[in-house]
Design a protein around this motif. Structure first.
Motif, PDB file in Angstrom:
ATOM      1  N   ILE A  69      -9.757  23.021 -15.364  1.00 58.02           N
ATOM      2  CA  ILE A  69     -11.006  22.996 -16.075  1.00 58.02           C
ATOM      3  C   ILE A  69     -10.513  23.508 -17.653  1.00 58.02           C
ATOM      4  O   ILE A  69     -11.158  22.799 -18.425  1.00 58.02           O
ATOM      5  N   ALA A  70      -9.426  24.202 -17.838  1.00 54.05           N
ATOM      6  CA  ALA A  70      -9.380  24.534 -19.236  1.00 54.05           C
ATOM      7  C   ALA A  70      -8.545  23.595 -19.971  1.00 54.05           C
ATOM      8  O   ALA A  70      -8.773  23.236 -21.136  1.00 54.05           O
ATOM      9  N   CYS A  71      -7.453  22.799 -19.214  1.00 58.26           N
ATOM     10  CA  CYS A  71      -6.662  21.894 -19.779  1.00 58.26           C
ATOM     11  C   CYS A  71      -7.208  20.624 -19.496  1.00 58.26           C
ATOM     12  O   CYS A  71      -6.179  19.512 -19.364  1.00 58.26           O
ATOM     13  N   ALA A  72      -8.278  20.136 -19.063  1.00 62.67           N
ATOM     14  CA  ALA A  72      -8.732  18.727 -18.684  1.00 62.67           C
ATOM     15  C   ALA A  72      -8.393  17.783 -19.710  1.00 62.67           C
ATOM     16  O   ALA A  72      -8.924  17.972 -20.834  1.00 62.67           O
ATOM     17  N   GLY A  73      -7.768  16.696 -19.591  1.00 66.32           N
ATOM     18  CA  GLY A  73      -7.666  15.780 -20.441  1.00 66.32           C
ATOM     19  C   GLY A  73      -6.542  15.895 -21.291  1.00 66.32           C
ATOM     20  O   GLY A  73      -6.584  15.064 -22.374  1.00 66.32           O
ATOM     21  N   THR A  74      -5.728  16.858 -21.471  1.00 65.79           N
ATOM     22  CA  THR A  74      -4.888  17.270 -22.546  1.00 65.79           C
ATOM     23  C   THR A  74      -3.503  16.844 -21.951  1.00 65.79           C
ATOM     24  O   THR A  74      -2.575  16.681 -22.912  1.00 65.79           O
ATOM     25  N   GLY A  75      -3.038  16.495 -20.585  1.00 63.88           N
ATOM     26  CA  GLY A  75      -1.786  16.316 -20.143  1.00 63.88           C
ATOM     27  C   GLY A  75      -0.706  17.437 -20.457  1.00 63.88           C
ATOM     28  O   GLY A  75       0.393  17.278 -20.736  1.00 63.88           O
ATOM     29  N   MET A  76      -1.264  18.509 -20.614  1.00 59.75           N
ATOM     30  CA  MET A  76      -0.363  19.484 -21.111  1.00 59.75           C
ATOM     31  C   MET A  76       0.945  19.990 -20.151  1.00 59.75           C
ATOM     32  O   MET A  76       0.661  20.067 -18.783  1.00 59.75           O
ATOM     33  N   LYS A  77       2.008  19.748 -20.635  1.00 58.65           N
ATOM     34  CA  LYS A  77       3.307  19.909 -19.658  1.00 58.65           C
ATOM     35  C   LYS A  77       3.281  21.365 -19.024  1.00 58.65           C
ATOM     36  O   LYS A  77       3.864  21.283 -17.971  1.00 58.65           O
ATOM     37  N   GLU A  78       3.029  22.490 -19.885  1.00 57.52           N
ATOM     38  CA  GLU A  78       3.019  23.658 -19.095  1.00 57.52           C
ATOM     39  C   GLU A  78       2.148  23.678 -17.958  1.00 57.52           C
ATOM     40  O   GLU A  78       2.540  24.466 -17.076  1.00 57.52           O
ATOM     41  N   ALA A  79       0.862  23.254 -17.988  1.00 58.39           N
ATOM     42  CA  ALA A  79       0.005  23.246 -16.910  1.00 58.39           C
ATOM     43  C   ALA A  79       0.526  22.415 -15.672  1.00 58.39           C
ATOM     44  O   ALA A  79       0.305  22.706 -14.591  1.00 58.39           O
ATOM     45  N   ILE A  80       1.111  21.280 -16.004  1.00 61.08           N
ATOM     46  CA  ILE A  80       1.910  20.307 -14.938  1.00 61.08           C
ATOM     47  C   ILE A  80       2.749  20.917 -14.255  1.00 61.08           C
ATOM     48  O   ILE A  80       2.875  20.772 -13.159  1.00 61.08           O
ATOM     49  N   ILE A  81       3.749  21.645 -14.884  1.00 59.25           N
ATOM     50  CA  ILE A  81       4.558  22.558 -14.182  1.00 59.25           C
ATOM     51  C   ILE A  81       4.192  23.350 -13.140  1.00 59.25           C
ATOM     52  O   ILE A  81       4.460  23.549 -12.133  1.00 59.25           O
ATOM     53  N   ILE A  82       3.215  24.416 -13.534  1.00 58.80           N
ATOM     54  CA  ILE A  82       2.499  25.126 -12.752  1.00 58.80           C
ATOM     55  C   ILE A  82       1.754  24.192 -11.591  1.00 58.80           C
ATOM     56  O   ILE A  82       2.070  24.878 -10.132  1.00 58.80           O
ATOM     57  N   LEU A  83       1.033  23.228 -11.766  1.00 56.85           N
ATOM     58  CA  LEU A  83       0.255  22.650 -10.986  1.00 56.85           C
ATOM     59  C   LEU A  83       1.149  21.864  -9.801  1.00 56.85           C
ATOM     60  O   LEU A  83       1.061  21.812  -8.511  1.00 56.85           O
TER      61      LEU A  83
END
Length: 389
Positions: free
Chosen positions: A61-75
């Motif tokens: 929800i918070a990082c939608a459409g950003t492609g943030m690397k930090e979020a991808i690592i957790i996911l």
């Protein structure tokens, strides 16, 4: 608000409350997506699977459409979780984060989703998450993005409501259709003073392939047919064994006579083999270098920038590379380039303006354009009288 939600996320006795508290962190922090992965990093290692699922959805929800690397690592770590619904949430959230990102980054996720959906041993709940994720990546023909805020930074009420209802698919799957409400078109539409679209171009200072559409998927047309093994009788096997034994004993006598001749010809054969191997290595090296030169030449031939006609598709990651040309007749009123619908100022108001013509699609019918299949016209106006027969 963040402190209270974190308190309920770690201390409440009800799993539903803890899961909802963590997901609400995504709504609270959607205006500051860079801080969300650091805040939720510890909760992603919680022993409670409901909390881990909430972390995945909050990141989506918070990082939608950003492609943030930090979020991808957790996911990525959550997508390998032992609990099926945690993996489901991680796949959906990863797709939300990777919406409209360059295909070089999304291709890895596509292969992963294909493997999850096609694996017959995968849990049904995880497959459901993979199917939803595949739809989110290509949502709207890759012409829309998930936005909870307007371009000026204010919350979009319709998007927030749609996202809040979408996450309730946990209780009822048909609520997943509400994900269409946060989807916002990503395009540049320039209008003049008469609210008409003039013909002009804007400059995109990046390679066209960087933000291009994904290649269409082609299904495998060849079907492999395996041949059934032939049955062999025991009598036939014994007869073949006796014949092989006789042949082996006969060959032993002739092998001793040919030993000397074999030693003489061995040296010449080794020299020929070494020469053949050397020639094949040189040939392989030449082929590899030729392929590398062709690939390098294709990359060099691609343009480093392109002109895009009004109206055009501009993804959020591409906005920083777009600008108006110096000799452009139309420029934004505010001076800076803003995506979406932008009102333009005409530098040559006295000159004739060429307007983009948009033709309405013809009514071709539902099954191929026959007149019998055409949609019927609307009914004639009538007056409704209550109580009349």
């Amino acid at each position: 608000a963040i402190q209270k939600l974190l308190y309920y996320a770690v201390s409440d006795v009800n799993d539903d409350v803890r899961r909802a508290a963590v997901m609400c962190l995504g709504f609270v922090m959607h205006s500051q997506p860079k801080q969300c992965p650091d805040t939720l990093a510890l909760l992603s290692e919680s022993f409670n699977p409901h909390v881990r699922y909430g972390v995945a959805m909050a990141l989506g929800i918070a990082c939608a459409g950003t492609g943030m690397k930090e979020a991808i690592i957790i996911l990525d770590a959550l997508s390998a979780d032992a609990v099926d619904f945690v993996r489901q949430g991680a796949l959906i959230a990863t797709a939300m984060v990777m919406v409209q990102q360059p295909e070089s980054k999304v291709s890895i996720l596509r292969k992963k989703l294909d493997k999850v959906v096609g694996d017959k041993h995968e849990d049904v709940m995880c497959k459901m998450g993979g199917i939803i994720a595949m739809g989110l990546i290509d949502a709207g023909g890759r012409n829309v993005n998930i936005r909870l805020r307007s371009r000026s930074g204010f919350p979009r009420l319709l998007s927030a409501v749609g996202m809040a209802i979408f996450v309730q698919y946990w209780y009822w799957y048909p609520l997943s259709y509400f994900i269409s409400l946060p989807l916002t078109p990503t395009a540049f539409i320039g209008l003049n003073g008469n609210l008409e679209m003039p013909k002009f171009s804007i400059l995109s200072k990046c390679k066209p392939s960087t933000f291009a559409y994904a290649d269409p998927v082609t299904g495998a047309s060849s079907v492999s047919v395996s041949k059934a093994p032939t049955a062999i009788l025991s009598i036939t096997a014994k007869a073949k064994a006796r014949a092989a034994a006789k042949k082996e004993s006969a060959n032993k006598g002739g092998a001793a006579a040919k030993a000397d001749d074999g030693e003489k010809g061995g040296s010449n054969a080794m020299e020929g083999v070494e020469g053949g191997e050397l020639g094949s290595k040189e040939k392989e090296g030449t082929t590899t270098s030729g392929d590398a030169q062709e690939h390098k030449g294709a990359e060099e031939d691609e343009r480093s920038e392109e002109l895009k006609e009004n109206p055009t598709r501009i993804v959020p990651a591409q906005e920083s590379y777009v600008e108006f040309t110096k000799d452009s007749r139309f420029v934004p009123i505010g001076g800076s380039v803003s995506m979406g619908i932008s009102v333009l100022r005409d530098r040559e108001p006295e000159a004739e303006v060429e307007i983009v013509k948009i033709s309405a699609p013809a009514n071709t019918g539902a099954l191929g354009g026959d007149e019998d299949d055409a949609e019927p016209p609307p009914p004639e106006p009538f007056e409704y009288v209550p109580g009349a027969e």
